[in-house]
Enzyme design. Structure first.
Site, PDB file in Angstrom:
ATOM      1  CB  CYS A   1     -22.016  -6.729 -61.130  1.00 50.55           C
ATOM      2  SG  CYS A   1     -21.470  -5.212 -61.955  1.00 50.55           S
ATOM      3  CB  ALA A   2     -25.349  -7.109 -64.739  1.00 47.41           C
TER       4      ALA A   2
END
Length: 619
Positions: A26-27
């Site tokens: 993810c981020a």
């Protein structure tokens, strides 16, 4: 440590490639699904340079990297045979149950996390466009506005198509069939029919027409059903026509069912979520803002924050705005303020550097490096941030601030709050940030510098040294001694992996340098990790880039978890064959937790013999 070396280290410490069912990112974090979490060396991972922390929840083994996560992930994809779980649709084959909540969070995060960047970017652009339009810098009838509005609104209008792709990956359905289903929902003639006064039916069954542009739940339900329809038909249709007939039947069954059932039901669920949230919010915006501002980062820690994403998107799709997003900006900026307070107050050089970089990331909405790397570890700053977030969130909610588009809560999201309550949103964010800075700076925290100073000031007596004061590491090989700097590998040569020494082996017999436990045996056999009884964490890496040999010329004699004694045979390898293949055989013996020792003293000779003293670790 380079991204390439970090990726290798991470794969090794999660138990090797063979222990990984799937991985995506993810981020800020790598999200592994492991076959056996017990095989992962969590403690060693947390001490690895480049890794902020390790989190286990929702059935995932999450390695928090920070903003650099995509580059590390790309290296993992290059260096291993693993596939991106988000692209391949590969799922966890483990039988371990994660519970209903864990599975729900996993599904939501898998579907929404790949498109958050596009949603956030388009949301900020949409907010900026609204601001520019209100300032009358452009006209709503101009071609400039037409193009920019299309750029900012397309992600939201065609959201069902984006979700069709990610949902298909998660549910292992045909992505192109899923896109076709989503396309049918927002087909121009269907959208036009929604606004008409007439009634329509499908084979005599009345159709409840709903505008599915920007919708969330209907397409997810449709793709979930599609996955079962395809699975059923694949099992009964001959492979010679399977690629044609399975998609045909999926379209023929799922699209009508979606219009007749899943679509209206999904829309009712979306409207219910939006109405339910609005009802709770209207009971007391002040209380709602304080609770959300205080506990949002706690939700992030446990991974349950993903459950709010569909509600936010449903609010924007059904109401045209969302009141939760501005409140969460206060929670995010309070963490940024807390870590900035640590940056200003701490006397620890490493903590100061980490706090400075984490502040910048948190200001723009990425708080994982801040939470796991600084505030949560120090405890008090995290509490101060929660208090500040509660006060800032209460101010924002009381002012009725709204977000007109989805974006990651942070400073960049400000344009999306333009309109009703914008001034209160700005005030609440500033209050949350500044108050957190003040609380950390005034009330303080347990600065690691104090412990470091105490240890540094402790007198060290070289004479009459006891066994508690030092630990001896013996040579695992026979050969010439070289400094770490001589290795053509930056991760080892710079000492990023830890202090140690290099042996150019004259024979391919590797023995244990200590009494301890084998913590890591690379599948290729080119490297072994051992933890001594005294706590020293050792890595012995045969040669440079020898992982490319894929185990050829290496013969392992131990397995992970084995108890070993000093001098016990660990590995045999063919030195001449490895050199003939064009590889360097110089072998670093690294103390990976050398930062926990006062010093690492090396053998001052030019030769090492198997079993003779090699390193002395000073506590």
């Amino acid at each position: 440590m380079s991204n390439k070396d970090l990726s290798k280290q991470i794969i090794a410490l999660v138990g090797g490639e063979s222990n990984v069912n799937s991985v995506f990112h993810c981020a800020t974090r790598l999200r592994f699904k492991l076959k056996d979490n017990g095989k992962a060396n969590k403690a060693a991972l947390e001490k690895t340079p480049g890794v902020i922390t390790v989190v286990e929840n929702s059935g995932q083994f999450q390695v928090v990297i920070g903003n650099n996560v995509s580059q590390v992930f790309d290296q993992i994809m290059k260096e291993t045979s693993l596939q991106d779980a988000e692209r391949s649709g590969k799922d966890d084959d483990s039988s371990e149950s994660t519970g209903v909540l864990g599975k729900a969070v996993d599904i939501i995060s898998s579907i929404f996390s790949p498109i958050l960047g596009a949603l956030a970017g388009a949301g900020v652009l949409k907010g900026l466009l609204a601001l520019i339009l209100s300032l009358k810098w452009i006209s709503a009838t101009s071609g400039t506005y037409l193009i920019l509005n299309a750029a900012s609104d397309s992600v939201f209008y065609f959201l069902p198509i984006f979700l069709a792709v990610t949902a298909a990956r998660k549910f292992k359905a045909n992505q192109f069939v899923s896109i076709a289903i989503a396309g049918a929902l927002i087909y121009p003639s269907v959208i036009a029919a929604v606004g008409s006064t007439g009634t329509l039916s499908f084979v005599g069954i009345p159709i409840v027409l709903v505008n599915y542009s920007s919708s969330v739940i209907p397409i997810i339900l449709a793709v979930w059903v599609q996955s079962y329809v395809e699975k059923g038909f694949r099992s009964i249709i001959h492979e010679s026509v399977r690629n044609i007939l399975v998609p045909m039947f999926a379209l023929l069954i799922v699209i009508p069912l979606t219009f007749l059932a899943f679509g209206p039901v999904g829309s009712l669920i979306s409207e219910g979520l939006a109405s339910g949230y609005t009802w709770l919010y209207n009971l007391s915006p002040l209380v709602a803002g304080a609770i959300a501002g205080a506990f949002w980062q706690v939700f992030v820690i446990f991974g349950v924050h993903w459950g709010f994403v569909p509600i936010m998107l449903s609010n924007i799709a059904t109401l045209g705005y969302d009141t939760m997003l501005p409140i969460l900006a206060a929670a995010v900026l309070s963490q940024a303020g807390a870590v900035f307070g640590v940056f200003l107050k701490s006397k620890n050089t490493q903590l100061k550097a980490l706090s400075g970089s984490s502040t910048l990331a948190a200001v723009f909405g990425i708080t994982e490096p801040t939470i796991y790397g600084v505030t949560l570890k120090l405890k008090k700053p995290f509490i101060y941030a929660c208090i500040s977030g509660a006060i800032g969130g209460a101010i924002i909610a009381a002012g009725g601030a709204r977000a007109i588009a989805f974006s990651l809560p942070g400073l960049l999201a400000l344009p999306t709050y333009f309109g009703t309550g914008f001034a209160w949103a700005a005030i609440g964010i500033v209050v949350a940030f500044v108050l957190a800075v003040i609380l950390v700076f005034v009330l303080g925290f347990d600065d690691p510098e104090a412990a470091a100073t105490e240890n540094a000031s402790r007198p060290f007596v070289n004479q009459e040294m006891t066994q508690i004061d030092k630990e001896l590491i013996f040579s695992p090989l026979t050969g010439a001694l070289l400094p770490l700097e001589s290795l053509p590998d930056e991760a080892f040569a710079t000492g990023a992996m830890g202090k140690g020494i290099v042996i150019e082996p004259s024979s391919g017999v590797l023995t244990s340098p200590v009494n301890g436990t084998v913590t890591t045996v690379f599948p290729t056999g080119h490297a072994i990790g051992i933890t001594s009884e005294g706590g020293a964490e050792l890595l012995i890496h045969i040669g440079v880039n020898t992982v490319k040999l894929k185990g050829k010329h290496f013969h392992k004699k131990v397995q992970e978890g084995d108890k070993v004694e000093k001098g016990q045979l660990l590995l045999e390898f063919d030195v001449d064959a490895i050199r003939a293949a064009g590889f360097v055989t110089a072998t670093p013996v690294i103390v990976t937790n050398s930062a926990g020792y006062l010093d690492v003293l090396k053998n001052t000779g030019t030769e090492a013999r198997n079993g003779e003293l090699l390193l002395t670790l000073i506590h």
